[in-house]
Write a protein that holds these residues in place. Structure first.
Motif, PDB file in Angstrom:
ATOM      1  N   ASN A  11       0.852  -1.182   0.000  1.00  0.00           N
ATOM      2  CA  ASN A  11       0.000   0.000   0.000  1.00  0.00           C
ATOM      3  C   ASN A  11       0.893   1.239   0.000  1.00  0.00           C
ATOM      4  O   ASN A  11       1.822   1.342   0.789  1.00  0.00           O
ATOM      5  CB  ASN A  11      -0.907   0.010   1.239  1.00  0.00           C
ATOM      6  CG  ASN A  11      -1.894   1.154   1.197  1.00  0.00           C
ATOM      7  OD1 ASN A  11      -2.528   1.380   0.164  1.00  0.00           O
ATOM      8  ND2 ASN A  11      -2.018   1.872   2.284  1.00  0.00           N
ATOM      9  N   GLY A  12       0.631   2.158  -0.904  1.00  0.00           N
ATOM     10  CA  GLY A  12       1.325   3.437  -0.937  1.00  0.00           C
ATOM     11  C   GLY A  12       0.337   4.522  -0.563  1.00  0.00           C
ATOM     12  O   GLY A  12      -0.841   4.453  -0.913  1.00  0.00           O
ATOM     13  N   ARG A  13       0.822   5.529   0.167  1.00  0.00           N
ATOM     14  CA  ARG A  13      -0.075   6.611   0.568  1.00  0.00           C
ATOM     15  C   ARG A  13       0.712   7.851   0.930  1.00  0.00           C
ATOM     16  O   ARG A  13       1.935   7.831   0.990  1.00  0.00           O
ATOM     17  CB  ARG A  13      -0.978   6.178   1.714  1.00  0.00           C
ATOM     18  CG  ARG A  13      -0.268   5.998   3.043  1.00  0.00           C
ATOM     19  CD  ARG A  13      -1.259   5.579   4.114  1.00  0.00           C
ATOM     20  NE  ARG A  13      -0.654   5.463   5.428  1.00  0.00           N
ATOM     21  CZ  ARG A  13      -0.777   6.372   6.387  1.00  0.00           C
ATOM     22  NH1 ARG A  13      -1.466   7.467   6.181  1.00  0.00           N
ATOM     23  NH2 ARG A  13      -0.203   6.171   7.565  1.00  0.00           N
ATOM     24  N   GLY A  14      -0.022   8.906   1.193  1.00  0.00           N
ATOM     25  CA  GLY A  14       0.563  10.146   1.664  1.00  0.00           C
ATOM     26  C   GLY A  14       0.243  10.342   3.134  1.00  0.00           C
ATOM     27  O   GLY A  14      -0.912  10.194   3.544  1.00  0.00           O
ATOM     28  N   LEU A  15       1.241  10.653   3.925  1.00  0.00           N
ATOM     29  CA  LEU A  15       1.029  10.887   5.350  1.00  0.00           C
ATOM     30  C   LEU A  15       0.233  12.162   5.604  1.00  0.00           C
ATOM     31  O   LEU A  15      -0.315  12.347   6.681  1.00  0.00           O
ATOM     32  CB  LEU A  15       2.367  10.964   6.081  1.00  0.00           C
ATOM     33  CG  LEU A  15       3.145   9.665   6.175  1.00  0.00           C
ATOM     34  CD1 LEU A  15       4.550   9.922   6.712  1.00  0.00           C
ATOM     35  CD2 LEU A  15       2.425   8.656   7.033  1.00  0.00           C
ATOM     36  N   GLY A  16       0.164  13.044   4.621  1.00  0.00           N
ATOM     37  CA  GLY A  16      -0.584  14.286   4.765  1.00  0.00           C
ATOM     38  C   GLY A  16      -2.081  14.109   4.608  1.00  0.00           C
ATOM     39  O   GLY A  16      -2.834  15.064   4.772  1.00  0.00           O
ATOM     40  N   ARG A  17      -2.510  12.915   4.292  1.00  0.00           N
ATOM     41  CA  ARG A  17      -3.936  12.618   4.162  1.00  0.00           C
ATOM     42  C   ARG A  17      -4.343  11.638   5.260  1.00  0.00           C
ATOM     43  O   ARG A  17      -3.500  10.885   5.758  1.00  0.00           O
ATOM     44  CB  ARG A  17      -4.224  11.992   2.793  1.00  0.00           C
ATOM     45  CG  ARG A  17      -3.987  12.951   1.641  1.00  0.00           C
ATOM     46  CD  ARG A  17      -4.422  12.327   0.340  1.00  0.00           C
ATOM     47  NE  ARG A  17      -3.567  11.197  -0.010  1.00  0.00           N
ATOM     48  CZ  ARG A  17      -2.626  11.240  -0.931  1.00  0.00           C
ATOM     49  NH1 ARG A  17      -2.400  12.330  -1.607  1.00  0.00           N
ATOM     50  NH2 ARG A  17      -1.887  10.175  -1.191  1.00  0.00           N
ATOM     51  N   PRO A  18      -5.630  11.592   5.584  1.00  0.00           N
ATOM     52  CA  PRO A  18      -6.052  10.627   6.602  1.00  0.00           C
ATOM     53  C   PRO A  18      -5.756   9.194   6.154  1.00  0.00           C
ATOM     54  O   PRO A  18      -5.854   8.877   4.969  1.00  0.00           O
ATOM     55  CB  PRO A  18      -7.565  10.853   6.704  1.00  0.00           C
ATOM     56  CG  PRO A  18      -7.806  12.202   6.118  1.00  0.00           C
ATOM     57  CD  PRO A  18      -6.714  12.435   5.114  1.00  0.00           C
ATOM     58  N   ARG A  19      -5.396   8.368   7.100  1.00  0.00           N
ATOM     59  CA  ARG A  19      -5.134   6.959   6.799  1.00  0.00           C
ATOM     60  C   ARG A  19      -6.432   6.296   6.378  1.00  0.00           C
ATOM     61  O   ARG A  19      -7.476   6.519   6.978  1.00  0.00           O
ATOM     62  CB  ARG A  19      -4.583   6.269   8.047  1.00  0.00           C
ATOM     63  CG  ARG A  19      -4.028   4.905   7.721  1.00  0.00           C
ATOM     64  CD  ARG A  19      -3.396   4.250   8.927  1.00  0.00           C
ATOM     65  NE  ARG A  19      -2.941   2.947   8.576  1.00  0.00           N
ATOM     66  CZ  ARG A  19      -3.714   1.986   8.063  1.00  0.00           C
ATOM     67  NH1 ARG A  19      -4.962   2.200   7.850  1.00  0.00           N
ATOM     68  NH2 ARG A  19      -3.206   0.818   7.766  1.00  0.00           N
TER      69      ARG A  19
END
Length: 140
Positions: A11-19
């Motif tokens: 899973n890739g994501r941005g820490l600046g967005r809600p999990r």
């Protein structure tokens, strides 16, 4: 969640967005500076590691980053893992492209593969694209 050609899933994501909703990962690899770590690292309660990697640039310690990316790929074979930077595109996309290489995608095709399967803006800078190729050359 991205499924790579070898069957590993990350899973890739941005820490600046809600999990996203759902279970926590078994392990996370996070990319950023001490400022990002202070601002967004406090909510990470599962096992994880950090790679010092300034936004739009390259890892401060490339050999350490390569080893952690390879270890993430190994963990992805048996665990639920994630990788994230602040925005989730440049640094995270670069790691996703490196994971694509580890899963069998040719280095010259890894960025395009990642943009198709993960994020259309993945691997944002020319030097990040070059780092993916450099990563592939240093796998031995």
């Amino acid at each position: 969640m991205v499924e790579f050609p070898d069957g590993t899933r990350v899973n890739g994501r941005g820490l600046g967005r809600p999990r996203p909703d759902g279970p926590e990962p078994d392990f996370g690899l996070y990319l950023g500076t001490s400022r990002l770590r202070r601002k967004h690292g406090g909510g990470i309660t599962w096992p994880h590691e950090w790679v010092t990697w300034p936004d739009f640039l390259l890892p401060v310690h490339p050999a350490d980053a390569r080893e952690k990316i390879k270890a993430l790929h190994e963990r992805a074979k048996t665990e639920t893992v994630e990788v994230a930077c602040y925005g989730g595109a440049g640094r995270t996309g670069t790691v996703m492209a490196c994971l694509a290489v580890l899963s069998g995608v040719p280095a010259g095709e890894a960025v395009a593969w990642t943009r198709t399967h993960y994020h259309e803006r993945a691997v944002e800078t020319p030097w990040q694209r070059g780092w993916v190729k450099s990563f592939a050359k240093r796998l031995d």
